[in-house]
Write a protein that holds these residues in place. Structure first.
Motif, PDB file in Angstrom:
ATOM      1  N   ILE A 166       7.825 -12.670  -1.514  1.00 24.78           N
ATOM      2  CA  ILE A 166       9.122 -12.965  -2.121  1.00 24.78           C
ATOM      3  C   ILE A 166       9.443 -11.816  -3.070  1.00 24.78           C
ATOM      4  O   ILE A 166       8.648 -11.521  -3.966  1.00 24.78           O
ATOM      5  CB  ILE A 166       9.089 -14.304  -2.880  1.00 24.78           C
ATOM      6  CG1 ILE A 166       8.633 -15.432  -1.940  1.00 24.78           C
ATOM      7  CG2 ILE A 166      10.461 -14.616  -3.466  1.00 24.78           C
ATOM      8  CD1 ILE A 166       8.546 -16.788  -2.600  1.00 24.78           C
ATOM      9  N   TYR A 167      10.556 -11.146  -2.825  1.00 23.64           N
ATOM     10  CA  TYR A 167      10.839  -9.940  -3.614  1.00 23.64           C
ATOM     11  C   TYR A 167      12.309  -9.873  -3.971  1.00 23.64           C
ATOM     12  O   TYR A 167      13.118 -10.663  -3.485  1.00 23.64           O
ATOM     13  CB  TYR A 167      10.369  -8.688  -2.859  1.00 23.64           C
ATOM     14  CG  TYR A 167      10.884  -8.559  -1.437  1.00 23.64           C
ATOM     15  CD1 TYR A 167      10.381  -9.376  -0.417  1.00 23.64           C
ATOM     16  CD2 TYR A 167      11.878  -7.638  -1.108  1.00 23.64           C
ATOM     17  CE1 TYR A 167      10.845  -9.261   0.879  1.00 23.64           C
ATOM     18  CE2 TYR A 167      12.339  -7.520   0.193  1.00 23.64           C
ATOM     19  CZ  TYR A 167      11.826  -8.334   1.182  1.00 23.64           C
ATOM     20  OH  TYR A 167      12.294  -8.229   2.471  1.00 23.64           O
ATOM     21  N   GLU A 168      12.631  -8.869  -4.805  1.00 23.49           N
ATOM     22  CA  GLU A 168      13.991  -8.791  -5.303  1.00 23.49           C
ATOM     23  C   GLU A 168      14.762  -7.664  -4.632  1.00 23.49           C
ATOM     24  O   GLU A 168      14.836  -7.628  -3.411  1.00 23.49           O
ATOM     25  CB  GLU A 168      13.974  -8.812  -6.831  1.00 23.49           C
ATOM     26  CG  GLU A 168      13.464 -10.197  -7.291  1.00 23.49           C
ATOM     27  CD  GLU A 168      13.408 -10.431  -8.797  1.00 23.49           C
ATOM     28  OE1 GLU A 168      13.194  -9.481  -9.541  1.00 23.49           O
ATOM     29  OE2 GLU A 168      13.579 -11.604  -9.204  1.00 23.49           O
ATOM     30  N   SER A 169      15.279  -6.709  -5.390  1.00 22.79           N
ATOM     31  CA  SER A 169      16.341  -5.920  -4.765  1.00 22.79           C
ATOM     32  C   SER A 169      15.972  -4.788  -3.813  1.00 22.79           C
ATOM     33  O   SER A 169      16.716  -4.481  -2.901  1.00 22.79           O
ATOM     34  CB  SER A 169      17.259  -5.382  -5.864  1.00 22.79           C
ATOM     35  OG  SER A 169      16.498  -4.666  -6.790  1.00 22.79           O
ATOM     36  N   ARG A 170      14.841  -4.131  -3.968  1.00 21.91           N
ATOM     37  CA  ARG A 170      14.587  -2.911  -3.190  1.00 21.91           C
ATOM     38  C   ARG A 170      14.370  -3.199  -1.695  1.00 21.91           C
ATOM     39  O   ARG A 170      13.384  -3.820  -1.319  1.00 21.91           O
ATOM     40  CB  ARG A 170      13.334  -2.215  -3.714  1.00 21.91           C
ATOM     41  CG  ARG A 170      13.492  -1.612  -5.079  1.00 21.91           C
ATOM     42  CD  ARG A 170      12.128  -1.097  -5.558  1.00 21.91           C
ATOM     43  NE  ARG A 170      12.162  -0.776  -6.969  1.00 21.91           N
ATOM     44  CZ  ARG A 170      12.516   0.411  -7.448  1.00 21.91           C
ATOM     45  NH1 ARG A 170      12.858   1.378  -6.627  1.00 21.91           N
ATOM     46  NH2 ARG A 170      12.534   0.624  -8.736  1.00 21.91           N
ATOM     47  N   PRO A 171      15.217  -2.677  -0.829  1.00 19.47           N
ATOM     48  CA  PRO A 171      15.058  -2.980   0.598  1.00 19.47           C
ATOM     49  C   PRO A 171      13.824  -2.341   1.237  1.00 19.47           C
ATOM     50  O   PRO A 171      13.340  -2.843   2.258  1.00 19.47           O
ATOM     51  CB  PRO A 171      16.348  -2.449   1.231  1.00 19.47           C
ATOM     52  CG  PRO A 171      16.930  -1.505   0.249  1.00 19.47           C
ATOM     53  CD  PRO A 171      16.453  -1.918  -1.105  1.00 19.47           C
ATOM     54  N   ASN A 172      13.278  -1.262   0.642  1.00 23.87           N
ATOM     55  CA  ASN A 172      12.096  -0.645   1.243  1.00 23.87           C
ATOM     56  C   ASN A 172      10.892  -1.581   1.257  1.00 23.87           C
ATOM     57  O   ASN A 172       9.998  -1.445   2.082  1.00 23.87           O
ATOM     58  CB  ASN A 172      11.732   0.653   0.513  1.00 23.87           C
ATOM     59  CG  ASN A 172      11.405   0.393  -0.952  1.00 23.87           C
ATOM     60  OD1 ASN A 172      12.260  -0.097  -1.707  1.00 23.87           O
ATOM     61  ND2 ASN A 172      10.196   0.692  -1.353  1.00 23.87           N
ATOM     62  N   VAL A 173      10.891  -2.585   0.342  1.00 29.11           N
ATOM     63  CA  VAL A 173       9.768  -3.537   0.304  1.00 29.11           C
ATOM     64  C   VAL A 173       9.656  -4.280   1.639  1.00 29.11           C
ATOM     65  O   VAL A 173       8.558  -4.625   2.080  1.00 29.11           O
ATOM     66  CB  VAL A 173       9.917  -4.533  -0.878  1.00 29.11           C
ATOM     67  CG1 VAL A 173       8.812  -5.586  -0.851  1.00 29.11           C
ATOM     68  CG2 VAL A 173       9.910  -3.791  -2.201  1.00 29.11           C
ATOM     69  N   THR A 174      10.793  -4.527   2.287  1.00 30.59           N
ATOM     70  CA  THR A 174      10.787  -5.209   3.579  1.00 30.59           C
ATOM     71  C   THR A 174       9.820  -4.528   4.536  1.00 30.59           C
ATOM     72  O   THR A 174       9.003  -5.177   5.193  1.00 30.59           O
ATOM     73  CB  THR A 174      12.208  -5.201   4.187  1.00 30.59           C
ATOM     74  OG1 THR A 174      13.103  -5.741   3.220  1.00 30.59           O
ATOM     75  CG2 THR A 174      12.277  -6.016   5.473  1.00 30.59           C
ATOM     76  N   SER A 175       9.905  -3.223   4.598  1.00 31.32           N
ATOM     77  CA  SER A 175       9.011  -2.485   5.486  1.00 31.32           C
ATOM     78  C   SER A 175       7.626  -2.298   4.858  1.00 31.32           C
ATOM     79  O   SER A 175       6.603  -2.603   5.486  1.00 31.32           O
ATOM     80  CB  SER A 175       9.615  -1.122   5.830  1.00 31.32           C
ATOM     81  OG  SER A 175       8.686  -0.349   6.570  1.00 31.32           O
ATOM     82  N   ASP A 176       7.576  -1.840   3.620  1.00 28.20           N
ATOM     83  CA  ASP A 176       6.287  -1.518   2.987  1.00 28.20           C
ATOM     84  C   ASP A 176       5.334  -2.709   3.006  1.00 28.20           C
ATOM     85  O   ASP A 176       4.159  -2.586   3.368  1.00 28.20           O
ATOM     86  CB  ASP A 176       6.486  -1.083   1.526  1.00 28.20           C
ATOM     87  CG  ASP A 176       7.310   0.193   1.396  1.00 28.20           C
ATOM     88  OD1 ASP A 176       7.592   0.833   2.430  1.00 28.20           O
ATOM     89  OD2 ASP A 176       7.685   0.542   0.258  1.00 28.20           O
TER      90      ASP A 176
END
Lengths: 418, 418
Positions: free
Chosen positions: B124-134
């Protein structure tokens, strides 16, 4: 409630302070304290037995069953066994300070990963008073402070045991508040404990599903839990059938009331005709009630099993039996209905075992060994705080090492990022 | 709500099924899938950028700050960097299957403790879209299925990235449902996810305190969280003062907005007169606002610090400074006010360092090294899913290994307990 919460918060803060002192004790200091605790327990046996009588009388008045009263009952021999357990823990190697790994980075910084105590541990348990000592002592050896919350049936015994441990230990340098027993057994004390995540690092509930459910739904800190043990034995097409009978009978009947006993036997269709009658006869000779799938009931005399049977931890002389078409079907059944505790494959085919073990999503997987060996003592851990069905932190039998965390220690010569 | 809960339960069940398949993939198969995911991401850059524009427009309309919009913004270079990150993860060693320990018992049973995937992980994360991949990619390499729940600001970008990863990966054999993004961002989806303990093994929240608090209070499964980083540097009586200035300035100013930056400087009273003016000058040259205890303010120009300062993670060019009378007082301050993340002692006295490191109850402790090195990359893990302030399962920087569990595999020749 708020009064209870305040008292528990005070205890939790005290536990944290004690934990910082405990983490600095040497192995020798801890072992001397353990010996003193064992002596303290033996020396207090008269007052412990007196307290135990009060619990037993209250239990009889409350109408506890004979089995429950037996779990509650202490005598000289049991107290001596508890004290002996403390001495055994003193003799175990201390995991704290162990160097898990060390390495160096190109910039010259040197890293070490070192075992350290977890810190503070809440133990919530039910009727057996020996847990008061067993759990506190294991946690202590690993450098942790404990808050114990036992069941109401054993409250007088628990108080007497905890007092004896602390008095004995303090003479040898046990830090104040290293072992604390919650002196009352209101249900709200469990709720309050579950909210102390600032001071308590983990809660270990030991008891029935109801207790564990309550803790899991309320706790803000990590919980190391142990749900059911719905253990399976899979008899493969290439099984040594005589070995399979021996392992299955052991797994089911040697001690049926424990979590690592088998509840479901899966039989490859290739050995149904020869193996099923043999195992049925051996099980029936031990008084085991058999519940079978349709194909099982065509071959042996068994009660038809329902869907519910595959999900049931009988903890009794009852066995469900299912015929499967393949190893994959056995794995699928186990992963679907099992409790991820302990499973066994009986086979002479090494390739089949090599496929089965990693495919089964369970803490312990056995090849040609009874599931009854899923146990800290049998694994050689020397002692066991429980068997975790968690996948995080500790999985399966938990010994002293599983009561530790780690710390990274990094040394350099002024390295900076800039 | 019940509709959302149903959908999330379906996703969670699918994740569990995918996890069983993922656990059986070889390292080579996983790496080929990772390469295909990186290619998929690069190939989809046009549609990802298009989706990102929609998020940026919505963000501007909602009045997001410039910093927030920047965190949200993707361009060709950033997408290329994300894809490069996937290729780096492909190149890392696979922890799954590692033999952690093996031993034999006197009865002849042979035990192995082997690393296996955790299973299913909710991120569960907030704004950074790179987290989706990382996050998805790291969890995948360790053999885990993920359910991703990103913030509403990045929903279009997240969907486009997840779709690109899955499409690319599936061509190379990524099991269905191995990576799932929750396609909506209702708050109730977090609540629903927190109740899926039957299907989800762990939740990792990445974001602010509010998000983590919500997850901690609702989750029934383990949570690996990362609260504040209130990191300290303690300048000992025997410090090399020049090194101490260099380390302190680095820890405070090299990147002040991150969790391993220093927030409080503790100075031994023996070096106050010589060291404090030097460090104050160096800090002020970098634009750092100084807040000091009474004794600090007697020596240098600083705002008087309040009790609140010792508990504050500034994440900014602000530093609180406290004079302490001893190493023990420094340790006490850190254990009381710190967040158990990362601390440093600067000293030339090896005995002082040897006392400080184990006494500090923090994940990472440094001797003569800036706290900015508390980081998976700097530790050599190759990648990092976060820095845990938990003590259970994983503490400090978490790499691939911390995304695994283990299984005991036991082999014998028909051993039984009876």
């Amino acid at each position: 409630m708020s009064d209870i919460k305040d008292q528990i918060e005070t205890m939790a803060r005290q536990a944290r302070a004690a934990a910082l002192k405990l983490s600095q004790l040497s192995t020798g200091e801890k072992n001397a304290i353990l010996q003193a605790m064992a002596a303290g327990l033996r020396g207090a046996s008269a007052s412990i037995l007196e307290a135990n009588v009060r619990d037993l009388e209250a239990g009889e008045a409350k109408g506890l069953t004979k089995a429950m009263l037996d779990r509650l009952r202490l005598d000289e021999a049991r107290i001596d066994a508890i004290a002996g357990g403390i001495e055994q823990v003193a003799a175990l190697p201390d995991p704290v300070g162990d160097l898990m790994e060390s390495w160096e980075r190109p910039n010259g910084i040197k890293l070490e990963q070192v075992r350290v105590p977890i810190g503070t541990i809440g133990i919530i348990y039910e009727s057996r008073p020996n847990v008061t000592s067993d759990a506190a002592v294991l946690c202590f050896k690993a450098g942790n402070a404990t808050i114990l919350r036992g069941g109401s049936e054993a409250i007088h015994s628990n108080r007497a045991i905890a007092e004896a441990l602390v008095r004995g230990g303090e003479e040898a340098g046990l830090p104040e508040h290293a072992i604390q027993l919650i002196p009352f057994t209101d249900r709200s004390s469990v709720t309050a404990l579950c909210q102390m995540d600032e001071w308590l690092d983990v809660i270990i509930p030991r008891g029935g599903r109801g207790l564990i459910e309550t803790v899991v739904s309320q706790a803000r800190m990590p919980v190391i839990k142990h749900y059911d043990g719905i253990c399976h034995t899979y008899v493969d097409a290439a099984a040594d059938e005589q070995m399979a009978v021996k392992i299955a009978v052991d797994a089911k009947t040697q001690k049926p009331g424990v979590c690592n006993a088998m509840e479901t036997l899966l039989v490859h269709e290739g050995v149904v005709a020869s193996f099923l009658p043999k195992v049925a006869e051996a099980m029936q000779a031990k008084g085991v009630e058999l519940r079978g799938c349709e194909r099982t009931c065509q071959v042996i005399d068994a009660v038809p099993a329902t869907e519910e049977d595959w999900k049931t931890e009988y903890l009794d002389l009852i066995l469900s039996i299912k015929v499967v078409g393949s190893l994959d079907e056995a794995v699928e059944h186990i992963n679907r209905y099992g409790s991820h505790h302990s499973e066994c494959i009986v086979t002479e085919d090494a390739a089949a075992a090599a496929r089965f073990l990693p495919a089964v999503d369970s803490a312990c997987v056995f090849h040609n060994v009874s599931t009854r060996f899923a146990d800290g003592e049998e694994f050689g851990f020397g002692a066991e705080i429980g068997i975790s069905t968690e996948k995080l932190h500790a999985r399966g039998p938990m010994g002293l090492r599983e009561l530790t965390s780690y710390q990274y220690r990094v040394r350099g010569a002024g390295q900076t990022k800039a």
